[in-house]
Write an enzyme that holds these catalytic residues in place. Structure first.
Site, PDB file in Angstrom:
ATOM      1  CG  HIS A 125      -1.881   0.911   1.292  1.00 57.54           C
ATOM      2  ND1 HIS A 125      -1.750   2.290   1.917  1.00 57.54           N
ATOM      3  CD2 HIS A 125      -3.284   1.018   1.247  1.00 57.54           C
ATOM      4  CE1 HIS A 125      -2.726   2.989   1.745  1.00 57.54           C
ATOM      5  NE2 HIS A 125      -3.631   2.239   1.576  1.00 57.54           N
TER       6      HIS A 125
ATOM      7  CG  ASP B 268       0.563  -2.257   6.056  1.00 60.56           C
ATOM      8  OD1 ASP B 268      -0.305  -2.355   6.630  1.00 60.56           O
ATOM      9  OD2 ASP B 268       0.410  -1.441   4.839  1.00 60.56           O
TER      10      ASP B 268
ATOM     11  CD  GLN C 204      -6.982  -4.639   4.117  1.00 60.37           C
ATOM     12  OE1 GLN C 204      -7.879  -5.141   4.383  1.00 60.37           O
ATOM     13  NE2 GLN C 204      -6.894  -3.229   3.599  1.00 60.37           N
TER      14      GLN C 204
ATOM     15  CE  LYS D 298      -7.025  -0.141   6.277  1.00 55.59           C
ATOM     16  NZ  LYS D 298      -7.874   0.608   5.029  1.00 55.59           N
TER      17      LYS D 298
ATOM     18  CB  CYS E 278      -3.607   3.351  -1.423  1.00 52.86           C
ATOM     19  SG  CYS E 278      -4.415   4.781  -1.266  1.00 52.86           S
TER      20      CYS E 278
END
Ligand code: PLP
Length: 405
Positions: A122, A199, A202, A225, A363
């Site tokens: 991302h 990261d 998600q 999220k 993104c």
């Protein structure tokens, strides 16, 4: 037992209609809806328990501080971190990764030093590293994904060279749903004296995460999220790295003493939390994590695996739809294109049927370049979605195909 009907009733927005149709919310990858317990926690924090945190001695300040600081422990528990002092509050993943770039990376990068990253990142895990490239001569080393959309951990490990200082990879692609073996990468990087940033924006939403088992130096999450408020989040930073970091933002709370010609800093994590924080946002995130832990992340993951398998079968049955990424163990995130229709048009048609999907580059422009498409439409599932919603998606796609074919 995981009862999706009961779970759906916890989310007030799911009972609304959009364009005269029941809402089918498949834009969870961008941001998830909020359960009533989160909305109630926010309301209670403002209507009964609000004050600024840390500095006050009065009743409400102590109560707000207690509620706010309790979330640090909840995040540590949710992420499997042994020590809550390794949790730095942030406004989300973007702030967390920028914190690492400014506080940890910038002081130690020399021209020619490398950051290894995948093409599936991302922009939040790309642009801060471009800052290092532009300003300090850092070199970005890109690792490709394979034809199925998998990122081979060995390819990442092989890209690590003598000049590599950091590996920055996603745990789950927000476009393809691919899950990356970040533990293998972090282990190999550590053996080579290289730091790893993961990261987790998600992955932390869709599967149990254990940062101590993964062993990365930095693991970033974003609250909105995770069914929590926007403006909430955190980054897990291992103690040794915290000790190496210089403060990024200066202001209240992050100091011990300030004089005319001298300043000393608070201990981590507060050293990296300047100014009045997102008090109520983090309290809302705490309620969201309680909710998720109440359901059990294993159960959430199992439910979403069922959705993934069902959606994959049904989408694969549409031979005029190009689904991107076929990683076997992927999360329930599907990106697709249809010949003759721009992703935006596809999304607009689906919206007419009450189906919310995102369209664009998500993104992730280097990934779009890799895939050779300017944009995709993306259906991303969450813990409250159902197989019958997959059916509505398929019907809406069939309608779009009739219109555009
Ligand atoms: N990383 C990934 C994989 C994401 O999906 C997102 C959000 O879309 C981000 C980072 C950025 O998160 P935020 O905008 O909440 O900081």
């Amino acid at each position: 037992m995981y009862d999706v009907a009961t779970i759906r009733a916890d989310f007030p927005i799911l009972s609304r209609q959009v364009n005269g149709k029941p809402l089918v919310y498949l834009d969870n990858g961008a941001s998830a809806q909020k359960p009533q317990v989160v909305i109630d926690a926010i309301t209670r924090a403002y209507s009964e328990e609000y004050s600024n945190v840390h500095r006050g001695l009065h009743f409400l300040s102590n109560l707000a501080t207690e509620n706010y600081e309790a979330v640090r422990g909840k995040i540590a528990g949710f992420l499997g971190a042994a020590d809550e002092r390794e949790i730095v509050f942030t406004s989300g993943t973007t702030e967390g990764i920028n914190l690492v770039a400014y506080s940890w990376a910038m002081p130690r990068f020399e021209p020619g030093d490398e950051i290894v990253l995948s093409v599936a990142e991302h922009h939040a895990n790309i642009v801060p590293w471009h800052f290092l490239r532009e300003r300090q001569g850092a070199v970005l080393k890109w690792v490709e994904i394979d034809a199925k959309g998998d990122l081979d951990p060995q390819a990442v490990i092989d890209a690590i060279g003598p000049k590599t200082k950091l590996v920055a990879v996603t745990h789950m692609s927000n476009v393809l749903g691919t899950v990356v073996d970040v533990a293998a990468i972090a282990r190999a990087a550590r053996e080579r004296g290289v730091a790893t940033l993961v990261d987790g924006s998600q992955a932390a939403v869709h599967m149990p995460v254990d940062v101590d088992a993964i062993g990365a130096d930095f693991y970033a999450i974003t609250g909105h999220k995770l069914y929590g408020p926007s403006g909430s989040g955190a980054i897990h930073i291992r103690k040794e790295r915290l000790a190496e970091m210089r403060p990024f933002m200066g202001g209240g709370d992050m100091i011990r003493e300030v004089h005319r010609d001298a300043v000393s800093y608070n201990d981590p994590p507060m050293k990296f939390e300047a100014g009045t924080p997102g008090i109520v946002q983090q309290i809302g995130l705490g309620a969201a994590l309680d909710y998720l832990m109440g359901l059990g992340m294993e159960n959430v993951a199992a439910h979403e695996r069922g959705l993934r398998d069902y959606a994959r079968d049904r989408l694969d049955g549409l031979n005029w739809l190009q689904v991107q990424g076929h990683s076997t163990g992927k999360g329930a995130i599907f990106s697709f294109t249809m010949e003759g229709a721009h992703a935006h048009d596809l999304s607009t048609i689906l919206d007419k049927k009450g189906v919310a999907v995102r369209a664009g580059h998500h993104c992730a422009q280097p990934l779009m370049d890799h895939l050779g498409v300017p944009a995709t439409a993306r259906a991303s599932f969450g813990l409250y979605n159902t197989k019958s919603e997959v059916d509505v998606l398929i019907e809406a796609l069939e309608l779009a195909h009739d219109l555009f074919a």
